[in-house]
Design an enzyme around this catalytic site. Sequence first.
Site, short mmCIF file in Angstrom:
data_model
loop_
_atom_site.label_atom_id
_atom_site.label_comp_id
_atom_site.label_asym_id
_atom_site.label_seq_id
_atom_site.Cartn_x
_atom_site.Cartn_y
_atom_site.Cartn_z
N TYR A 60 0.90 -1.08 -0.05
CA TYR A 60 -0.02 0.01 0.03
C TYR A 60 0.78 1.10 -0.14
O TYR A 60 0.40 2.39 0.04
CB TYR A 60 -0.87 -0.05 1.45
CG TYR A 60 -2.23 -0.86 0.73
CD1 TYR A 60 -3.04 -0.60 -0.16
CD2 TYR A 60 -2.55 -1.96 1.53
CE1 TYR A 60 -4.12 -1.21 -0.48
CE2 TYR A 60 -3.64 -2.65 1.26
CZ TYR A 60 -4.38 -2.42 0.12
OH TYR A 60 -5.61 -3.07 -0.18
N GLU A 76 -4.58 -29.38 7.52
CA GLU A 76 -4.62 -28.31 6.16
C GLU A 76 -5.48 -27.42 6.67
O GLU A 76 -5.18 -26.17 6.46
CB GLU A 76 -5.16 -29.13 5.01
CG GLU A 76 -5.20 -28.35 3.95
CD GLU A 76 -5.91 -29.15 2.66
OE1 GLU A 76 -6.18 -30.24 2.79
OE2 GLU A 76 -6.52 -28.23 1.87
N ASP A 87 -6.63 -32.93 2.88
CA ASP A 87 -7.77 -33.48 1.80
C ASP A 87 -7.25 -34.40 1.06
O ASP A 87 -5.93 -34.16 0.56
CB ASP A 87 -8.42 -32.24 1.21
CG ASP A 87 -9.31 -31.44 2.24
OD1 ASP A 87 -10.02 -31.98 3.07
OD2 ASP A 87 -9.71 -30.41 1.79
#
Lengths: 361, 463
Positions: free
Chosen positions: A103, A189, A241
Amino acid sequence: MEGNDSNLQPFVLLQKIKELTRSILGDLSSGQLPKLFIDRFRNYCTDASGNCCCSLDIPKGREILSLQKECHARRFDILLRVLLIVQQLLQENRHASKRDIYYMHPSVFKDQSVVDHAINGISILLECSRHHLHVVSVGNGLVMGWLRFSEAGRIFDCISSPNTAQPIPVNVEDVKDLITVAQYILVVEKESVFQRLSNDQFCKTNRCIVMTGRGYPDVSTRRFLHLLVGKLHLPVYCLVDCDPYGFDILSIYRFGSLQMAYDAKFLRVPEIRWLGAFPSDAEKYCLPQQCLLPLTTEDKTRMEALLLRCYLQREAPDWRFELELLLGRGYKFELEALSVHSISFLSEKYLPSKIRDEQYI
Amino acid sequence: MEISSIQSLCESLIYYSIQRCRILDDLCRLSVALRHIPDSNPPIIRVSVSDTGVGSSFEEIQELRCSLNPFLTEKWDGIISVATTNISDAELHYANVKLKEVNLSKRLTRLPSSSKNEAKFSGTEVSFLTSERLDDLLTKITFFLRKMFVLKYPKVAIEILVNCGSPSGLDQDSCIMAIECNSLPLSASYVECLRLGLENYVLQHGNRRDIVCNLCFSSRDQLKVGVGQSFYSGRLRNSGNNLDAVIIISEAQEQVSSSCCMRTNDQTEILYFENFIPSSISESYVEAFTSIKWEKYGLTLKRASNQDGHALLEWDNLPPQVAEPPSTRNYKVPRSLSRKVITSALNELKEKNEGVLLSSHAVKICNYAPDLAKTISRLVLSSNDLQFKGECLSLLGMQVQEMEDNTVERCIGEKIVSAVGMNDRKSQRNKEAASILFDDYCSQNVDYLDVDYEDEESNYVDL
C-alpha cells in the site's frame, strides 16, 4: 538463509544495502547500465527420475537484472522501491507487513505478488531470510495443545486450555521458553478440521500439539513448525484433504515452496509424515459414493505436474505412489467426508487409530 | 528525357549542362539567361543555358523526347539552337535541333561554324524561344536551382541572368537572381558538400527564407547530422555508381515566434538528387524508406507519400522538437542498398548524438529513469551514514554541498538516460558488426538485418 545471526543484524544488512547502492552508482558513473545479480533457487525440477541436485540448497543459476530490458527496468524499479522501504525499516528498527509495503505504492506495484517477488529478490541479494528485513506477514496460522512459549515477553500458555486456538506468532525468531508435554505434532490443512478437533476436545484425550496454516501455510506457520520440530524433536504428522491441493500443501510443509526456495532450508520439515487422507481411506473407512467427487480436468493437470516433481521420486516415492493412485481412481474427497459416520469420527476413531497403528507414510 | 513543359525543358538543359561541367572536372560556370525579345507580339523570351564545361556532341540534345502536350506546343516551336566548342577545337559549331521531328535522323541541322580566333576555351550554349511568361518561368527555375544548391557542387558557379526588355542590352540591365559558388575547398567530397548544403537548406526553412532563420536556429549545433555512403560497383569518386544519404534532425528552440515559417507538423521532407540534379524520387526508393525498421530509432512511420515528385514521410510519434529532412544523392542502385545507406546515416546520427533517435525499446526503459533516479537518490540521502553519502556523491562527481534531493536525483536520472542511450548505440553497433560479417548474405536478405529480438518477459517465479 538464517545463517549466523550476527551476520544478519540490521547493521550488517544496512551495510549490504549501501554496497548495493554504491555498486549501482559506480556502474552509472562509468556509463554502464547497473546490474543486479540475483541467484536463482529451485527446490524441485521436473526431472522425474530424481537424479538432479535440487536437494542441495545451492543456487541453480543466476539472473542478471539490468536496464537492457523493459521488463527488467520495471522489476529494477520495484525492487529498489522495496529496498528503500527495507532500509528505512532497518534504520528505524520498525517492522512492516508485505501488505503494508504494497500500500505504499499500490499504483506501481499493482499486485501483492509483485511486492512478494521483490522481497524474495532482496532476501537473496542480502543473503538473509525475509524476517531479517523486518518484513513480516500477517499471521495466519493457529496452534493449540500441550505447549507453552513466550514471544517478545508475551506468554502463550496453550497448556492451560489445550483445546483453545492461539495465533501462531508472527515474529518466530522471538519465540522462547518452549515447554511441552506433547507426544507428537499434528498439522492439519484446514481451519474447519482444526475447529472440529478443538470442539471435540481432541487435545484433552491426546497429548499433542495441533497446528494449521489455514490452507497454504504462510512463512510464520512454517517457521514455527520448523522451530518446534527442531527444538522439541517430536514426530510430526500432517492431515490433508485427499485431493491435489491437499497434496501440494503437504509437499510445501515437507519440501518448501518454489517461491521461497532460497530459504527452504529454514522452512521445510523433512520429518513430516503423511497421516491421511489416502485414496485407499475411501474404501477402508467405507465412504459412500456421494462423498467422492470426480477429479476435474484442472485437478488432473495439477496432479500430473505434481508427479513430475523430482523430490517425490527421490525422497518420497511412497507419497508419489499414493498420488498416482489418486489420479488413477479419478475421485477425491475432503476430510470432512469422514463425518458421514459420526461428527466426531475423525477425532475419536480415525486419528487415534492412524497414529496408534502407524498408518502414515 | 521526356519534355512535358517549358520548365522541364529548362531542367533537362540544366541537367546536360551540369554533366558537361562534371566531365571537365574543373572550375566551371553555368548561366541561365532569360531575355525578352523586344517588340515581340505576343511577348517572346529567349531562354539560354550556357556552361563552360566540355563541348556538346549534339547527341544528348537529340535524345530529348517531346510530349504532344498542347500547352507545350503552343508556347514553343520545338527548335533548340546549340552553339558548342571543345578546348581543342579551332571553331565554334552551331546546330538547330527540331525536337518535334519524329524522324531522329532529320532532327539535327548543322549550321556553318565560326572561327574561335585561336582562343582556347570550351563551352556550350543551348537556347530556345518561348511565349512562356518570364516571371513564371523565372520563379520555377529559381526554385529548381536553389534546390540544386543543396548539393553545393564544388566546382560550378551558377547564375540566373534576366533581361526584362531594356534596349540597352543584357549586361547592363540584367539582374543577377542568384549566384552560388561553393565555400568549401575543391577537394571536399560530394557528401561533405551535400551535408553543408542541406544544413543551409534546413536553417533557411527549406529555402523558404533567403537567410538563416535566427529565430529558430541560434547555432548550427541545433542540427544533428548523419551521413551514409555506399559505393555500389564503381569505387572511384566520379565513377557514378555511388549513393550518399544525409539526414538532419533539427532541434527547434522552445520559444519560436508565431511569425516563423518553421514547419510544425509531423512530416519529414525527402530531397532526392540523381546525377546532381533535383529529381523525382522513384517508388522503389520510397519503399526503401518504408522498409526501414524505424522503431530502432524510436519512430513510428505513419505513411510515406510521393506526389508530383515531392516525397514526404509522415510520423505518428515525432517528438515535438524534431524536424527531420533526409536527403539522398545517388545513382541507380538496388533498393536494399539504398536502405542500407539510409540506415547507415541514421546510425551515424544516433552514434554521434547522445539521446537522439533512441530506439522505442530504449525510450521505454528511459521512462523508468525518473522513478529509478528518485529511489536511488533517496537510498543515498535517507541513509544515516554520512560517510556513505559522501562516497555516493563523489561517485556522481558531486560535492557535499550539492546534497539536495533534486540535484542528486537529476544527476542520477541523467546518468541513467545516458547509460541507456550508450547501450542502445552499442547494441546497434553489435548488430552492424554482425551484418558486416554476413554482408553478402544480407545484401540479398536484408530483412534479417533489421529484426529486433524482442526481449521475452521474464516470468515471476510461482509458488
